[in-house]
Design an enzyme around this catalytic site. Structure first.
Site, PDB file in Angstrom:
ATOM      1  N   HIS A   1      70.191 -22.403  31.288  1.00 41.42           N
ATOM      2  CA  HIS A   1      69.902 -22.349  29.851  1.00 41.42           C
ATOM      3  C   HIS A   1      70.444 -21.081  29.187  1.00 41.42           C
ATOM      4  CE1 HIS A   1      66.238 -20.061  31.187  1.00 41.42           C
ATOM      5  NE2 HIS A   1      66.457 -19.413  30.057  1.00 41.42           N
TER       6      HIS A   1
ATOM      7  N   ASP B   1      68.004 -25.630  36.722  1.00 41.15           N
ATOM      8  CA  ASP B   1      68.220 -24.604  35.697  1.00 41.15           C
ATOM      9  C   ASP B   1      68.925 -23.378  36.285  1.00 41.15           C
ATOM     10  OD1 ASP B   1      68.227 -23.469  33.178  1.00 41.15           O
ATOM     11  OD2 ASP B   1      66.265 -22.533  33.430  1.00 41.15           O
TER      12      ASP B   1
ATOM     13  N   GLY C   1      65.200 -12.614  27.356  1.00 36.76           N
ATOM     14  CA  GLY C   1      66.332 -11.794  27.770  1.00 36.76           C
ATOM     15  C   GLY C   1      66.315 -11.516  29.258  1.00 36.76           C
ATOM     16  N   ASN C   2      65.145 -11.704  29.907  1.00 34.11           N
ATOM     17  CA  ASN C   2      65.040 -11.540  31.357  1.00 34.11           C
ATOM     18  C   ASN C   2      65.599 -12.746  32.115  1.00 34.11           C
ATOM     19  OD1 ASN C   2      62.333  -9.465  31.031  1.00 34.11           O
ATOM     20  ND2 ASN C   2      63.769  -9.098  32.692  1.00 34.11           N
ATOM     21  N   SER C   3      65.821 -13.853  31.424  1.00 36.36           N
ATOM     22  CA  SER C   3      66.323 -15.059  32.087  1.00 36.36           C
ATOM     23  C   SER C   3      67.591 -14.771  32.870  1.00 36.36           C
ATOM     24  CB  SER C   3      66.632 -16.144  31.055  1.00 36.36           C
ATOM     25  OG  SER C   3      65.508 -16.927  30.800  1.00 36.36           O
TER      26      SER C   3
ATOM     27  N   GLY D   1      66.136 -43.699  45.049  1.00 38.33           N
ATOM     28  CA  GLY D   1      66.009 -44.712  44.010  1.00 38.33           C
ATOM     29  C   GLY D   1      64.625 -45.298  43.856  1.00 38.33           C
ATOM     30  N   VAL D   2      63.632 -44.435  43.624  1.00 43.57           N
ATOM     31  CA  VAL D   2      62.266 -44.912  43.386  1.00 43.57           C
ATOM     32  C   VAL D   2      61.689 -44.238  42.157  1.00 43.57           C
ATOM     33  CG1 VAL D   2      61.800 -45.388  45.825  1.00 43.57           C
ATOM     34  CG2 VAL D   2      61.238 -43.132  44.871  1.00 43.57           C
TER      35      VAL D   2
END
Length: 395
Positions: A131, A161, A233-235, A291-292
């Site tokens: 992000h 992410d 900003g720590n991301s 696929g469940v």
């Protein structure tokens, strides 16, 4: 003779009396001063010399985390992005619900932002959050030594992410990876990043919880929770241990104000490393898929469906022609184990299946009525997540 003795005795008595008076009223007349004129009395108290805070490997004070900060800080950089298209938007929280904020600092308007990243190899690879660089047209990296350089995106993984960046530099100070699986609640951790774009900042705290899931932030969740101050900003910045080794990538906070309230979340370095290696070597993260459609099993559901188990993951749908369908899995089955790994929630099932190697066989244990069955599934590669571009003008 007697008269002479009497005079002597009186003289001695008078002399002793004078000495007593002088000792009481003017002691400095009959002895040396306690110290030189104008100088205070000195007490000989042993005092440790000042700590050499700048010396490498020597803490500034007992219990200081300065060595860990000095070791890890050069590997954490700032990220400044300019968006090609204005697709970033701020969430509109519902006051009745918990607020989870991804720590992205939007400092200069809707088309730019700031975050952090971690140098993971000397030849220019960096880890950050998806992000932070999503929809970015230009990315600039600010190193701890003051250099600024452009970066390009090697690959992104929205499901976790995470993203990998590359800069055209060599000899960079790569961080040392730690063992996130060995983390315990109460362990000391440091968060390093670029909060509010004020410059590199180090905060400290402890591990508050491990294995946090169900937050609705990522498809795959296994967060480290910490009370080390993490802010916008720590991301993409580093969560390190008391030795300066990387434990996780700081990702989000729980907050009603947008600032730190002592509940922050980081992606474990074990997950980050798997994603990084997949993006660099294959261009995609290899994850298992069967696929469940799963659902957490509750006591009410178990009673309603008259199930013989009160734990596991209820399968509410099976994709026709998918790996689970080919193995004989049916809606209403309760998954108990994936391989040797017990599962008790949807998040655990997703993580366990994702960890399986695509195109390899796996045994999944299910409860169907009174029977416990072992289904042999040929695992497939998880389809790539679809990217939905939102138009802020329509929201």
């Amino acid at each position: 003779m007697r008269r002479l003795w009497l005079v002597f005795s009186q003289a001695v008595t008078v002399a002793l009396a004078m000495v007593f008076v002088l000792a009481t009223l003017k002691p400095q007349w009959i002895g040396p001063p306690a110290a030189a004129t104008g100088a205070p009395v000195q007490f000989n108290i042993a005092q440790a010399p000042p700590a050499a805070a700048s010396a490498a490997g020597i803490p500034a004070s007992p219990g200081s985390f300065a060595p860990a900060a000095r070791r890890a800080s050069p590997s954490v950089v700032s990220v400044v992005t300019s968006a090609a298209v204005n697709t970033r938007r701020k969430s509109k929280p519902n006051p009745a619900e918990p607020w989870f904020h991804r720590d992205f600092g939007d400092q200069d308007g809707p088309s730019s932002g700031t975050g952090s990243a971690v140098i993971v190899s000397p030849d220019g690879y960096l880890l950050t959050n998806n992000h932070v660089v999503e929809n970015a047209g230009q990315i600039e990296i600010g190193l701890a030594d003051g250099r600024r350089v452009a970066a390009k995106v090697v690959g992104t993984d929205p499901d976790s992410d995470l993203a990998v960046l590359k800069v055209a530099l060599t000899g960079l100070p790569a961080i040392t990876f730690g063992d996130a699986d060995a983390l315990q609640v109460g362990d000391i951790v440091l968060a390093i990043g670029n909060p509010f774009n004020v410059g590199q900042t180090v905060t400290s705290g402890i591990v508050s919880a491990v294995g946090r899931t169900g937050l609705g932030l990522n498809t795959f969740e296994n967060f480290i929770q910490t009370d080390a101050a993490i802010n916008p900003g720590n991301s993409g910045g580093a969560l390190v241990d008391a030795s300066g080794q990387l434990l996780g990538i700081n990702t989000a906070i729980y907050s009603r104000s947008g600032g730190s309230m002592g509940i922050g979340f980081a992606i474990p370095v074990s997950t980050a490393r798997q994603v990084m290696e997949g993006l660099i070597t294959e261009g995609v993260v290899m994850r298992g898929w069967i696929g469940v459609q799963p659902s957490d099993l509750t006591a009410d559901m178990a009673e309603s469906f008259k199930l013989k188990v009160d734990h596991g993951v209820l399968i509410t749908g099976v994709l026709q022609g998918g790996p689970a369908s080919a193995a004989g899995m049916q809606p209403g089955d309760v998954v108990l184990k994936v391989g040797a790994v017990p599962v008790a929630s949807t998040a655990q099932l997703l993580n366990a299946v994702a960890a399986l190697k695509p195109l390899s066989p796996a045994v999944i244990t299910v409860q169907r009525g009174d029977q416990a069955l072992e289904l042999k599934v040929r695992v497939a590669q998880r389809p790539k997540a679809k990217v939905v571009v939102r138009d802020p003008a329509q929201e």
